[in-house]
Write a protein that holds these residues in place. Structure first.
Motif, PDB file in Angstrom:
ATOM      1  N   PHE A   1      55.542  37.925  44.681  1.00 37.90           N
ATOM      2  CA  PHE A   1      54.361  37.059  44.654  1.00 37.90           C
ATOM      3  C   PHE A   1      54.372  36.217  43.394  1.00 37.90           C
ATOM      4  O   PHE A   1      55.013  36.553  42.398  1.00 37.90           O
TER       5      PHE A   1
ATOM      6  N   GLN B   1      48.333  34.408  43.961  1.00 39.58           N
ATOM      7  CA  GLN B   1      48.414  34.576  45.423  1.00 39.58           C
ATOM      8  C   GLN B   1      47.561  35.752  45.902  1.00 39.58           C
ATOM      9  O   GLN B   1      47.130  36.595  45.103  1.00 39.58           O
TER      10      GLN B   1
ATOM     11  N   VAL C   1      46.833  38.624  49.420  1.00 40.19           N
ATOM     12  CA  VAL C   1      47.384  39.236  50.636  1.00 40.19           C
ATOM     13  C   VAL C   1      46.232  39.507  51.607  1.00 40.19           C
ATOM     14  O   VAL C   1      45.120  39.814  51.176  1.00 40.19           O
TER      15      VAL C   1
ATOM     16  N   VAL D   1      46.156  39.309  44.460  1.00 40.96           N
ATOM     17  CA  VAL D   1      47.038  40.214  43.718  1.00 40.96           C
ATOM     18  C   VAL D   1      46.639  40.134  42.246  1.00 40.96           C
ATOM     19  O   VAL D   1      46.495  39.045  41.693  1.00 40.96           O
TER      20      VAL D   1
ATOM     21  N   LEU E   1      52.718  45.929  43.306  1.00 35.67           N
ATOM     22  CA  LEU E   1      51.678  45.188  44.027  1.00 35.67           C
ATOM     23  C   LEU E   1      50.334  45.919  43.919  1.00 35.67           C
ATOM     24  O   LEU E   1      50.218  47.084  44.311  1.00 35.67           O
TER      25      LEU E   1
ATOM     26  N   THR F   1      52.389  39.586  53.848  1.00 38.06           N
ATOM     27  CA  THR F   1      53.151  39.089  52.699  1.00 38.06           C
ATOM     28  C   THR F   1      52.315  38.012  51.991  1.00 38.06           C
ATOM     29  O   THR F   1      51.516  37.325  52.623  1.00 38.06           O
ATOM     30  N   PRO F   2      52.468  37.890  50.663  1.00 36.87           N
ATOM     31  CA  PRO F   2      51.541  37.055  49.876  1.00 36.87           C
ATOM     32  C   PRO F   2      51.555  35.578  50.265  1.00 36.87           C
ATOM     33  O   PRO F   2      52.607  35.021  50.592  1.00 36.87           O
ATOM     34  N   THR F   3      50.376  34.973  50.226  1.00 41.33           N
ATOM     35  CA  THR F   3      50.233  33.534  50.468  1.00 41.33           C
ATOM     36  C   THR F   3      49.262  32.970  49.429  1.00 41.33           C
ATOM     37  O   THR F   3      48.626  33.720  48.695  1.00 41.33           O
TER      38      THR F   3
END
Ligand SMILES: Cc1cc2nc3c(=O)[nH]c(=O)nc-3n(C[C@H](O)[C@H](O)[C@H](O)COP(=O)(O)OP(=O)(O)OC[C@H]3O[C@@H](n4cnc5c(N)ncnc54)[C@H](O)[C@@H]3O)c2cc1C
Ligand code: FES
Length: 358
Positions: A49, A53, A55, A70, A78, A108-110
């Motif tokens: 990440f 970001q 999740v 995060v 994480l 998954t991180p965005t």
């Protein structure tokens, strides 16, 4: 709707849920915890990440999902911080029932809140309440970069008991006494300075900034919508350029966006979506959102809030046009590039091509 998958166009995996074990639950305040997840070695790349970001998290077999920022610095395990919202379904379940060893499904991180951080020399952060979570990660990352001269951080809470990550913030200040300017505003607790003991209005923000902080070359604001709006408006009124102010909302207090008017004569629309390196083509009614239509073919289409706040459903329109109801999660330059929130977008042309991987 008919659907046609036209095969892989690349090697990108879109945001994907994976079951992750919660290995530690740390009590941060009376109503907030930090969850540390165990990421198996084979998923380490997917869960890498960047600071800022978030999740999406859901209980296995449940479609309800929520976003959590995060709070770890890059390279650290994480971790997310969850504060209880009174009556909140997900945060209540996390605080009341989740135990170490339980599994949650984690996407998954965005998110691009921190995208403008690299390259800044004097970043400034304003966090309110749980808004400190992404900002802790971003401030820590900035301080570990020797090119960053100074980090200014204003953290607004009701009282010291409510401050999430109080010890970690104090540790950061001990490690970087000269380079970190840390200001705690406690709106229900007397402090030496009256300025730091009340909920700051626009004038209070200006006074805190000019009296206690140095020069800042990029601002990051995260917290409840009212506070973020007040701070942003105060910075703009003081002549700070809008492009250097970045915001992240956790929740929009405003009434839901109104339904968009129908486009006369537009009933059925041909859509092509590129997602995770795969193209899907389908027809949909012009009256629904492109996300809801895509989900019928691609259950893996990313989303979390469906309210225009989290940005998880972002895609770029590369052909045709859509109208967007709410767009809290996009910055003006992203909208100018053609980025849209697909949970808020209805087609306004008879063919639309979307790229989720752009
Ligand atoms: C990008 C992003 C990052 C986020 N990061 C974090 C984080 O790091 N830590 C964290 O604790 N939360 C974070 N959130 C908020 C989180 O996703 C949930 O909204 C929150 O935990 C409430 O979920 P719930 O199921 O408990 O409440 P719900 O059952 O969904 O809602 C209960 C009631 O509270 C209202 N409500 C929901 N969320 C909020 C809110 N945040 N503030 C005020 N009222 C609200 C709802 O409108 C509803 O009336 C983030 C949200 C976004 C969009
Ligand atoms: S799903 Fe959150 S903005 Fe669309």
């Amino acid at each position: 709707m008919t659907a046609l998958e036209t095969g892989r166009t690349g090697h990108l995996a879109g945001p994907t849920f994976h079951p992750l074990r919660v290995v530690e639950i740390e009590e941060l305040t009376d109503d907030a915890v930090a969850l540390r997840f165990e990421v198996p070695a084979e998923l380490a790349g997917e869960f890498a990440f960047t600071p800022g970001q978030h999740v999406a998290v859901r209980v296995p077999e449940d479609e309800e999902r929520r976003s959590y920022s995060v709070c770890s610095a890059p390279g650290a395990p994480l971790r997310v911080g969850v504060r209880r919202i009174p009556g909140g379904a997900f945060s209540g379940a996390v605080l009341d029932r989740l135990r170490p060893g339980d599994e949650l499904e984690v996407m998954t991180p965005t998110g691009r809140f921190g995208a403008a951080l690299p390259g800044l020399r004097r970043p400034g952060f304003v966090a309110a309440g749980s808004g400190i979570t992404p900002i802790l990660a971003m401030a820590t990352a900035a301080l570990t970069d020797p090119a960053v001269e100074r980090v200014s951080l204003v953290d607004i809470n009701r009282s010291q008991r409510d401050v999430m990550f109080l010890d970690e913030l104090a540790d950061l200040k001990d490690r970087y006494p000269e380079r970190l300017q840390l200001v705690h505003v406690l709106t229900r607790e007397p402090q030496e300075s009256e300025l730091l003991s009340v909920r700051p209005d626009a004038d209070g923000i200006t006074r805190i900034r000019t009296a206690l902080l140095g020069d800042v070359d990029g601002w990051f604001l995260c917290g409840p919508q009212g506070m973020v709006t007040t701070v942003r408006d105060a910075l703009l009124a003081d002549g700070i350029e809008g492009g250097s102010i970045h915001t992240e909302l956790f929740h929009a207090d405003a009434a839901p966006a109104p339904d968009l008017p129908a486009v006369p004569g537009l009933d059925s629309v041909e859509v092509e979506a590129r997602l995770g390196g795969r193209r899907s083509a389908y027809r949909m009614s012009a009256g629904e959102t492109v996300l809801d239509a895509l989900l019928r073919t691609r259950g893996d289409a990313p989303y979390a809030c469906k309210g225009g706040v989290c940005g998880t459903c972002r895609a770029r329109v590369v052909e045709g046009s859509v109208a967007m109801a709410a767009s809290w999660a996009l910055e003006p330059d992203e909208i100018a590039r053609g980025d849209v929130l697909t949970c808020q977008s209805r087609p306004t042309s008879d063919r639309v091509v979307l790229d989720y991987d752009a």
